[in-house]
Design an enzyme around this catalytic site. Structure first.
Site, PDB file in Angstrom:
ATOM      1  N   LYS A  79       0.858  -1.198   0.000  1.00  0.00           N
ATOM      2  CA  LYS A  79       0.000   0.000   0.000  1.00  0.00           C
ATOM      3  C   LYS A  79       0.891   1.244   0.000  1.00  0.00           C
ATOM      4  O   LYS A  79       1.919   1.284   0.698  1.00  0.00           O
ATOM      5  CB  LYS A  79      -0.872  -0.037   1.253  1.00  0.00           C
ATOM      6  N   SER A 154      -9.658   1.887   3.137  1.00  0.00           N
ATOM      7  CA  SER A 154      -8.805   2.638   2.242  1.00  0.00           C
ATOM      8  C   SER A 154      -7.800   1.768   1.483  1.00  0.00           C
ATOM      9  O   SER A 154      -7.152   2.245   0.554  1.00  0.00           O
ATOM     10  CB  SER A 154      -8.056   3.707   3.017  1.00  0.00           C
ATOM     11  N   SER A 178      -9.900  -0.322   7.372  1.00  0.00           N
ATOM     12  CA  SER A 178      -9.361  -0.228   6.015  1.00  0.00           C
ATOM     13  C   SER A 178      -8.659  -1.445   5.454  1.00  0.00           C
ATOM     14  O   SER A 178      -8.271  -1.429   4.289  1.00  0.00           O
ATOM     15  CB  SER A 178      -8.413   0.977   5.930  1.00  0.00           C
TER      16      SER A 178
END
Lengths: 483, 99
Positions: A79, A154, A178
């Protein structure tokens, strides 16, 4: 690609059916060709060099040295919230469009030291603020199988990449859900460990008392393998729990003692609002536990109703403080307009214009709640209710060993469906937020699909530092429900 | 509940060093109002005698030896901390004059 798990890949390497460079090359090709917008940066040369090095180790040893290098040659996506020395890290924000960190996050370091190949940086909601990956400055991420839908956020890029075969596993972060939410929406496994079990060094901060890194994978086994490498005290993170890594791999082979297992079912998580298919899938999972001999115990987490309110005070306050560092002085963009500002405040304002609307909204909310005259009524009170919520869980875990619940009231919704009403978006997080507030471990494991074949995740929550038990239960569930 | 009006939004934005357009001030004022109205339900919770929880772990700040370590440098010998600096002067960050 038939090899879907770390073990399968290593078997294929050992049997000479596949080589690390072939595998990395396949994933890079898929990543570049994909229309999901899951990647912000693809690190092709670096990844191939890592794959080549992995190949040399295997040639020298005759096989994959699985004990010494448990992730050798395994292609992973990271990420874009984790720093990697010399690799562009944007946090999906225009603010860091040109940022090349001078250091690597501890968890990435550990994965690469174990032989992992980093394919690149995955798209996300800007600064981890969002639940649908529609808040990225680099465009939204598409659901892996239903291109008109969101992957959740997210860590949307991470979830899509794993499910769509653009990496074998990914790292995500979870501040209010997330990791678990996109894992649920995309049909993969995602785990947020107990706060403090995994280092936050190099994890760009959103809410320091809530953020945790975790793996997103195709199987519970891979989750355990990656956490075995990632977890454990880090002297560079002062919020890292002073504990050794633990035995995640051992937990895989520990079958739960079903007859003595008490599964808590929180009544507040099942009061209306769940779509029919989600309720059915979760109830069916609960029945499965019962069929194995476990006892379902109704419990109450009475302060659940305040979860979203507490989070959207605490997290935004921490965010307003953490994002004050984006001032154009030491890193990040510094546009020409900023240099032309009449004064320092003006300089800062023009630099900080690079934030997207959701980030600005949360900073404003957080600044307000911390400001003189409002601090006690909002921030302090929210922290007091946070303690009440943590106490709810502590009391529950006196009666049960694990809590089972939905991850989200719905399955993946359509792109654009919730973007006009921030509060609607926030209410999606109602089942995931309490876990972060209490600092507990929790994971999402696939448990079904709705009528449109959209995945549904089952959430399992454990007591603090009881992560390994969750792995055992999730492993048994995943293997046992495989039909 | 706090009176959420455009003046408040502008004041808070200024504190946070954010510049908002007139449209943004209007939109954010409305959204902030809605969110704060929602958050106001926290008033119903009984928090008498409850210590605020600001962090899930009870940790003391760990101390380390006060030892100077040489800063990491890149291949050209420049301190790595300056790698992404918008503007550099010698070993420092160059910024516009603040006075």
């Amino acid at each position: 690609m038939n090899a879907n798990t770390i073990r399968q890949v290593h078997d294929a390497f050992d049997q000479k059916k596949l080589s690390p460079t072939e595998l990395t090359h396949e994933y890079l090709k898929a990543a570049k060709a994909s229309k999901h917008n899951a990647y912000i940066t693809i690190a092709e040369e670096r990844a191939l060099a890592q794959a080549k090095a992995a190949e040399q180790v295997i040639a020298r040893d005759g096989r994959v040295p699985r004990e010494r290098l448990p992730l050798l040659g395994i292609p992973i996506g990271i990420k874009d919230l984790f720093t990697i020395d010399g690799m562009r890290t944007t946090c999906a924000s225009k603010m860091l469009d040109n940022y090349f960190p001078p250091y690597t996050a501890t968890v990435v370091d550990r994965l690469e030291a174990a032989g992992a190949v980093t394919l690149g940086k995955l798209n996300m909601d800007e600064f981890a603020m969002g639940g649908s990956n529609e808040n990225s400055a680099y465009g939204p991420v598409k659901h892996p199988t239903h291109s008109d839908r969101v992957p959740g956020g997210s860590s949307g890029g991470s979830a899509t990449a794993v499910k769509a075969g653009l990496c074998l596993a990914a790292l995500g972060t979870d501040t209010g859900g997330s990791i678990r939410l996109p894992a649920s929406y995309c049909g993969i496994v995602g785990m947020k460990p107990t706060y403090g079990r995994v280092s936050r060094y190099g994890l760009v901060a959103f809410a320091s008392s809530l953020d945790q890194a975790g793996p997103m994978t195709n199987s519970v086994e891979d989750t355990a393998r990656i956490l075995q490498v990632m977890s454990g005290h880090d002297p560079r993170d002062s919020t890292s729990a002073p504990r050794p890594p633990g035995d995640w791999i051992g937990a895989l082979s520990k079958t739960p003692d079903w007859k003595s297992l008490r599964v808590g079912v929180p009544k507040e998580y099942f009061v209306g609002g769940l779509t029919g298919d989600v309720e059915k899938a979760v109830q069916s999972s609960l029945k499965w536990f019962e069929s194995k001999g476990a006892q379902l115990v109704p419990i109450s987490l009475p302060h659940t109703e305040y979860a979203v309110a507490v989070y959207y005070v605490v997290a935004v306050c921490e965010a307003s403080s953490n994002l004050a560092r984006y001032d154009g002085v030491r890193f990040g963009v510094r546009p020409k307009e900023a240099l032309e500002a009449p004064d320092l405040a003006g300089f800062y304002k023009r630099v900080r214009a690079a934030f997207g609307p959701e980030v600005k909204r949360r900073i404003i909310l957080g600044t307000f709640a911390l400001s003189s005259g409002y601090y006690d009524a909002y921030y302090k009170r929210a922290c007091q209710v946070r303690r009440l919520m943590a106490q709810d869980f502590a009391k529950a875990f006196e009666q049960v060993d694990v809590i089972a619940a939905p991850v989200s009231p719905t399955t993946a919704f359509k792109l654009g469906e919730k973007t006009s009403d921030p509060l609607q978006m926030y209410l999606n997080d109602i089942f995931t937020i309490p876990v972060n507030l209490a600092g507990l471990p929790a994971l999402s494991v696939p448990c079904g699909e709705d009528s449109q074949k959209l995945p549904i995740g089952l959430q399992l929550i454990g007591p603090a530092f009881g992560d390994e038990k969750l792995i055992s239960i999730a492993q048994a569930f995943e293997q046992g429900r495989r039909t | 509940m706090a009176q959420v009006d455009e003046a408040l939004t502008r004041k808070v934005a200024d504190l946070a060093r954010l510049e908002l357009t007139d449209v943004e001030v209007r939109t954010f004022t409305h959204q902030l109002g809605e969110i704060l109205k929602y958050v106001d339900q926290l008033k119903r919770a009984n928090v008498d005698g409850i210590e605020p929880l600001t962090h899930p772990l009870d940790l003391a700040t760990p101390m380390r030896e006060d030892r100077i370590e040489a800063p990491p440098r890149d291949a050209a010998g420049k301190p790595k901390i300056l790698t992404s600096a918008p503007d550099v002067l010698y070993d420092g960050y160059k910024v516009p004059p603040i006075l």
